[in-house]
Design a protein around this motif. Structure first.
Motif, PDB file in Angstrom:
ATOM      1  N   LEU A 291       0.774  -0.947  -0.044  1.00  0.00           N
ATOM      2  CA  LEU A 291      -0.182  -0.278   0.144  1.00  0.00           C
ATOM      3  C   LEU A 291       0.481   0.980  -0.597  1.00  0.00           C
ATOM      4  O   LEU A 291       0.600   2.400  -0.473  1.00  0.00           O
ATOM      5  N   GLY A 292       2.492   1.114   0.373  1.00  0.00           N
ATOM      6  CA  GLY A 292       2.453   2.556   0.580  1.00  0.00           C
ATOM      7  C   GLY A 292       3.731   2.199  -0.716  1.00  0.00           C
ATOM      8  O   GLY A 292       3.493   3.588  -1.129  1.00  0.00           O
ATOM      9  N   GLU A 293       3.582   1.734  -1.761  1.00  0.00           N
ATOM     10  CA  GLU A 293       4.342   1.508  -2.846  1.00  0.00           C
ATOM     11  C   GLU A 293       3.440   1.923  -3.483  1.00  0.00           C
ATOM     12  O   GLU A 293       3.031   2.996  -4.605  1.00  0.00           O
ATOM     13  N   LEU A 294       1.592   1.626  -3.348  1.00  0.00           N
ATOM     14  CA  LEU A 294       0.007   1.851  -4.509  1.00  0.00           C
ATOM     15  C   LEU A 294       1.131   3.583  -4.534  1.00  0.00           C
ATOM     16  O   LEU A 294       0.848   3.825  -5.172  1.00  0.00           O
ATOM     17  N   GLN A 295       0.506   4.560  -2.487  1.00  0.00           N
ATOM     18  CA  GLN A 295       0.272   5.381  -2.886  1.00  0.00           C
ATOM     19  C   GLN A 295       1.445   6.341  -3.704  1.00  0.00           C
ATOM     20  O   GLN A 295       1.205   7.427  -3.623  1.00  0.00           O
ATOM     21  N   VAL A 296       2.963   6.292  -2.759  1.00  0.00           N
ATOM     22  CA  VAL A 296       4.063   7.002  -3.884  1.00  0.00           C
ATOM     23  C   VAL A 296       3.568   6.825  -4.851  1.00  0.00           C
ATOM     24  O   VAL A 296       3.698   7.943  -5.297  1.00  0.00           O
ATOM     25  N   ALA A 297       3.182   5.823  -5.909  1.00  0.00           N
ATOM     26  CA  ALA A 297       3.379   5.307  -6.711  1.00  0.00           C
ATOM     27  C   ALA A 297       2.028   6.782  -7.311  1.00  0.00           C
ATOM     28  O   ALA A 297       1.851   7.717  -8.812  1.00  0.00           O
ATOM     29  N   LEU A 298       1.292   6.660  -7.153  1.00  0.00           N
ATOM     30  CA  LEU A 298      -0.547   7.543  -7.051  1.00  0.00           C
ATOM     31  C   LEU A 298      -0.137   8.751  -6.566  1.00  0.00           C
ATOM     32  O   LEU A 298      -0.877   9.528  -8.518  1.00  0.00           O
ATOM     33  N   GLU A 299       0.481   9.331  -5.108  1.00  0.00           N
ATOM     34  CA  GLU A 299       1.060  10.730  -5.910  1.00  0.00           C
ATOM     35  C   GLU A 299       2.185  11.211  -6.884  1.00  0.00           C
ATOM     36  O   GLU A 299       2.097  12.944  -6.533  1.00  0.00           O
ATOM     37  N   ASN A 300       2.280  10.957  -6.855  1.00  0.00           N
ATOM     38  CA  ASN A 300       3.646  10.632  -8.332  1.00  0.00           C
ATOM     39  C   ASN A 300       3.105  10.328  -9.350  1.00  0.00           C
ATOM     40  O   ASN A 300       3.786  11.195 -10.374  1.00  0.00           O
ATOM     41  N   GLY A 301       1.980  10.468  -9.738  1.00  0.00           N
ATOM     42  CA  GLY A 301       0.569  10.049 -10.732  1.00  0.00           C
ATOM     43  C   GLY A 301       1.525   9.782 -11.705  1.00  0.00           C
ATOM     44  O   GLY A 301       1.172   9.114 -13.079  1.00  0.00           O
ATOM     45  N   ASP A 302       1.636   8.829 -11.142  1.00  0.00           N
ATOM     46  CA  ASP A 302       2.479   7.500 -11.872  1.00  0.00           C
ATOM     47  C   ASP A 302       1.019   6.214 -12.171  1.00  0.00           C
ATOM     48  O   ASP A 302       0.969   4.879 -11.069  1.00  0.00           O
ATOM     49  N   LEU A 303       0.393   6.435 -12.723  1.00  0.00           N
ATOM     50  CA  LEU A 303      -1.325   5.606 -12.798  1.00  0.00           C
ATOM     51  C   LEU A 303      -0.454   3.833 -13.580  1.00  0.00           C
ATOM     52  O   LEU A 303      -1.208   2.950 -12.375  1.00  0.00           O
ATOM     53  N   GLU A 304       0.224   4.061 -14.327  1.00  0.00           N
ATOM     54  CA  GLU A 304       1.097   2.279 -14.549  1.00  0.00           C
ATOM     55  C   GLU A 304       1.755   1.803 -13.732  1.00  0.00           C
ATOM     56  O   GLU A 304       1.585   0.673 -13.936  1.00  0.00           O
ATOM     57  N   GLY A 305       2.681   2.473 -12.915  1.00  0.00           N
ATOM     58  CA  GLY A 305       2.972   2.034 -12.060  1.00  0.00           C
ATOM     59  C   GLY A 305       2.554   1.895 -10.722  1.00  0.00           C
ATOM     60  O   GLY A 305       2.500   0.382 -10.537  1.00  0.00           O
ATOM     61  N   ALA A 306       1.382   2.558 -10.755  1.00  0.00           N
ATOM     62  CA  ALA A 306       0.412   2.411 -10.027  1.00  0.00           C
ATOM     63  C   ALA A 306       0.186   0.618 -10.264  1.00  0.00           C
ATOM     64  O   ALA A 306      -0.412   0.285  -9.268  1.00  0.00           O
ATOM     65  N   ALA A 307      -0.973   0.994 -10.988  1.00  0.00           N
ATOM     66  CA  ALA A 307      -1.300  -0.583 -12.166  1.00  0.00           C
ATOM     67  C   ALA A 307      -1.351  -1.841 -11.711  1.00  0.00           C
ATOM     68  O   ALA A 307      -1.761  -2.655 -11.115  1.00  0.00           O
TER      69      ALA A 307
END
Length: 98
Positions: free
Chosen positions: A48-64
């Protein structure tokens, strides 16, 4: 099933692209708080921490890209979860692994 789990499933049921990024960050943060310190949830909290960082950075592909592994980690929690939440966790894991 607890209300947080139910609302997360409802939000994801419309497809991942239908979830607003700010709403997703808020939801992820809430889950981190709820699961921090829960026995066996360390991997989910880390994911979840990794997901939050990706989302906050606008990295939607990384989040997915993080979601399938997060789904597997959620799936691993099912046997030790309260019986009332097990079916909801199965649904959530399936949605994340999509």
């Amino acid at each position: 099933m607890n209300s947080q789990l139910q609302s997360t499933i409802q939000a994801l049921s419309g497809g991942l692209s239908s979830v607003d990024a700010d709403t997703a960050v808020s939801n992820v943060s809430t889950w981190q708080g709820a699961l921090s310190g829960a026995p066996g949830a360390e991997n989910v909290v880390a994911g979840l921490g990794e997901l939050q960082v990706a989302l906050e950075n606008g990295d939607l592909e990384g989040a997915a890209d993080l979601l399938p592994n997060l789904g597997r980690e959620v799936e691993a929690l099912i046997p030790d979860a309260p019986e009332a939440d097990q079916e909801g966790l199965r649904q959530l894991a399936d949605l994340l692994q999509g």
